[in-house]
Design an enzyme around this catalytic site. Structure first.
Site, short mmCIF file in Angstrom:
data_model
loop_
_atom_site.label_atom_id
_atom_site.label_comp_id
_atom_site.label_asym_id
_atom_site.label_seq_id
_atom_site.Cartn_x
_atom_site.Cartn_y
_atom_site.Cartn_z
N THR A 178 0.72 -1.29 -0.12
CA THR A 178 0.16 0.02 0.03
C THR A 178 0.93 1.36 -0.25
OG1 THR A 178 -1.35 1.38 1.24
CG2 THR A 178 -0.21 -0.23 2.59
N ASP A 179 0.34 2.35 -0.58
CA ASP A 179 0.98 3.56 -0.50
C ASP A 179 1.25 4.02 0.88
OD1 ASP A 179 -1.79 3.92 -0.40
OD2 ASP A 179 -1.46 5.98 -1.22
N GLU A 180 0.27 3.63 1.77
CA GLU A 180 0.50 3.92 3.10
C GLU A 180 1.77 3.68 3.69
OE1 GLU A 180 -3.29 4.03 5.73
OE2 GLU A 180 -4.17 3.76 3.61
N TYR A 185 -1.95 -0.60 10.76
CA TYR A 185 -2.01 -1.15 9.57
C TYR A 185 -0.75 -0.84 8.43
CZ TYR A 185 -3.46 -1.41 4.68
OH TYR A 185 -3.46 -1.53 3.14
N LYS A 212 1.95 -3.44 6.98
CA LYS A 212 2.14 -3.56 5.65
C LYS A 212 3.81 -3.32 5.36
CE LYS A 212 -0.67 -4.47 2.88
NZ LYS A 212 -1.06 -5.73 2.23
N1 LIG Z 1 -8.62 -1.18 -0.77
C1 LIG Z 1 -7.63 -0.38 -0.79
O1 LIG Z 1 -7.82 0.79 -0.99
C2 LIG Z 1 -6.30 -0.67 -0.92
C3 LIG Z 1 -5.27 0.16 -0.81
C4 LIG Z 1 -4.02 -0.14 -1.08
C5 LIG Z 1 -3.55 -1.35 -0.77
N2 LIG Z 1 -4.43 -2.41 -0.61
C6 LIG Z 1 -4.02 -3.74 -0.11
O2 LIG Z 1 -4.66 -4.64 -1.30
C7 LIG Z 1 -4.90 -5.69 -0.78
C8 LIG Z 1 -6.25 -6.25 -0.78
O3 LIG Z 1 -7.25 -5.15 -0.32
P1 LIG Z 1 -8.69 -5.15 -0.29
O4 LIG Z 1 -9.01 -3.83 -0.13
O5 LIG Z 1 -9.21 -6.06 -1.23
O6 LIG Z 1 -8.96 -6.00 1.30
P2 LIG Z 1 -10.24 -6.63 1.82
O7 LIG Z 1 -10.02 -6.37 3.34
O8 LIG Z 1 -11.54 -6.17 0.99
O9 LIG Z 1 -9.95 -8.35 1.68
C9 LIG Z 1 -9.12 -8.89 2.32
C10 LIG Z 1 -9.17 -10.38 2.09
O10 LIG Z 1 -8.27 -11.22 2.48
C11 LIG Z 1 -8.88 -12.19 3.34
N3 LIG Z 1 -7.81 -12.33 4.33
C12 LIG Z 1 -7.70 -11.88 5.71
N4 LIG Z 1 -6.70 -12.23 6.45
C13 LIG Z 1 -6.50 -13.74 5.71
C14 LIG Z 1 -5.55 -14.72 6.18
N5 LIG Z 1 -4.81 -14.60 7.27
N6 LIG Z 1 -5.58 -15.65 5.30
C15 LIG Z 1 -6.46 -15.71 3.96
N7 LIG Z 1 -6.98 -14.95 3.66
C16 LIG Z 1 -7.40 -13.72 4.46
C17 LIG Z 1 -10.27 -11.92 3.67
O11 LIG Z 1 -10.99 -12.66 4.08
C18 LIG Z 1 -10.56 -10.71 2.56
O12 LIG Z 1 -11.32 -11.64 1.71
C19 LIG Z 1 -4.36 -5.66 0.85
O13 LIG Z 1 -3.19 -6.38 0.91
C20 LIG Z 1 -4.39 -4.23 1.09
O14 LIG Z 1 -3.46 -3.90 2.11
C21 LIG Z 1 -5.82 -1.96 -0.53
#
Ligand SMILES: NC(=O)c1ccc[n+]([C@@H]2O[C@H](COP(=O)([O-])OP(=O)(O)OC[C@H]3O[C@@H](n4cnc5c(N)ncnc54)[C@H](O)[C@@H]3O)[C@@H](O)[C@H]2O)c1
Length: 165
Positions: free
Chosen positions: A133-135, A159, A163
Site C-alpha cells: 500500500t502507498d500508506e 495497518y 504492511k
Molecule cells: N482497498 C484499498 O484501498 C487498498 C489500497 C492499497 C492497498 N491495498 C492492499 O490490497 C490488498 C487487498 O485489499 P482489499 O481492499 O481487497 O482488502 P479486503 O479487506 O477487502 O480483503 C482482504 C481479503 O483477505 C482475506 N484474508 C484476511 N486475512 C486472511 C488470512 N490470514 N488468510 C487468508 N485470507 C485472509 C479476507 O477474508 C478478505 O477476503 C491488501 O493487501 C491491502 O493491504 C488495498
C-alpha cells in the site's frame, strides 16, 4: 499452468480473479480465510466454473499452502490477503500482526521452499507478487508530489506499519 491467489474473496482480490478468468483459461486457486472482509458473493458469477478453485484457509497455514502448491504447481503467487482496514488496526492491531506480518512470512517461506525445488527454467519465470500500500510512505497533502518506491518509509498506523513489515 495455474496461479495461486490469496485474499481473492476481498475487494481487490475478487475483482482480480473475475478479471483474470474473463480473459484467461488458466485456473486460479483462490485461498481466502473468509474473515469479516471476505465475501463469496463477490465471486457468485464463478459458480460452476472449473477454473476457479476456492479454498477456505489461512495464508499462514504452512501445511495447507505447501499442499496446495504440491497439488496444483502454480507458476505465480499473488498475495492480496491482508487485514486492510486502518481504523480496525488502531482498535485491535493483533490480527494485523498475525496476518500481514507472520502470515505473509509463512506464505513466503512456503513459496520459497516450493520455488527452490523447481527446474532452472521454472525458477526464472516464477513470480511472487505482494500487494502492498502507498500508506507505507505516510500521508500526502494535496500539494505534495506523488510517492515513489524509493521514498522513505513512514507508516503511521498499525495497518501501514504491518504492511511495511
Ligand atoms: N482497498 C484499498 O484501498 C487498498 C489500497 C492499497 C492497498 N491495498 C492492499 O490490497 C490488498 C487487498 O485489499 P482489499 O481492499 O481487497 O482488502 P479486503 O479487506 O477487502 O480483503 C482482504 C481479503 O483477505 C482475506 N484474508 C484476511 N486475512 C486472511 C488470512 N490470514 N488468510 C487468508 N485470507 C485472509 C479476507 O477474508 C478478505 O477476503 C491488501 O493487501 C491491502 O493491504 C488495498
Amino acid at each position: 499452468m495455474t496461479i495461486l491467489v490469496t485474499g481473492g474473496a476481498g475487494f481487490i482480490g475478487s475483482n482480480f480473479v473475475l478479471d483474470w478468468l474473463a480473459q484467461s483459461s488458466e485456473p486460479v486457486i483462490n485461498l481466502d480465510k473468509l474473515t469479516y472482509a471476505g465475501n463469496l458473493e463477490n465471486l457468485a458469477s464463478l459458480q460452476g466454473n472449473p477454473n476457479h478453485i476456492f479454498v477456505q484457509g489461512d495464508l499462514g497455514d504452512r501445511e495447507l499452502v505447501d499442499r496446495l502448491q504440491a497439488e496444483h504447481r502454480p507458476r505465480a503467487v499473488l498475495n492480496f490477503a491482508a487485514e486492510s482496514h486502518v481504523d480496525r488496526s488502531i482498535h485491535g492491531p493483533e490480527d494485523f500482526i498475525q496476518t500481514n506480518i507472520l502470515g505473509t512470512f509463512r506464505l513466503l517461506e512456503s513459496v520459497r521452499a516450493y520455488w527452490s525445488a523447481l527446474s532452472a527454467d521454472d525458477k526464472a519465470t516464477f513470480r511472487f507478487l505482494h500487494v502492498s500500500t502507498d500508506e507505507v510512505y505516510g500521508t500526502l497533502s494535496k500539494e505534495d508530489p506523488p510517492f515513489a518506491e524509493d521514498h522513505r518509509y513512514e507508516p503511521n498506523s498499525p495497518y501501514s506499519a504491518s504492511k511495511a513489515a
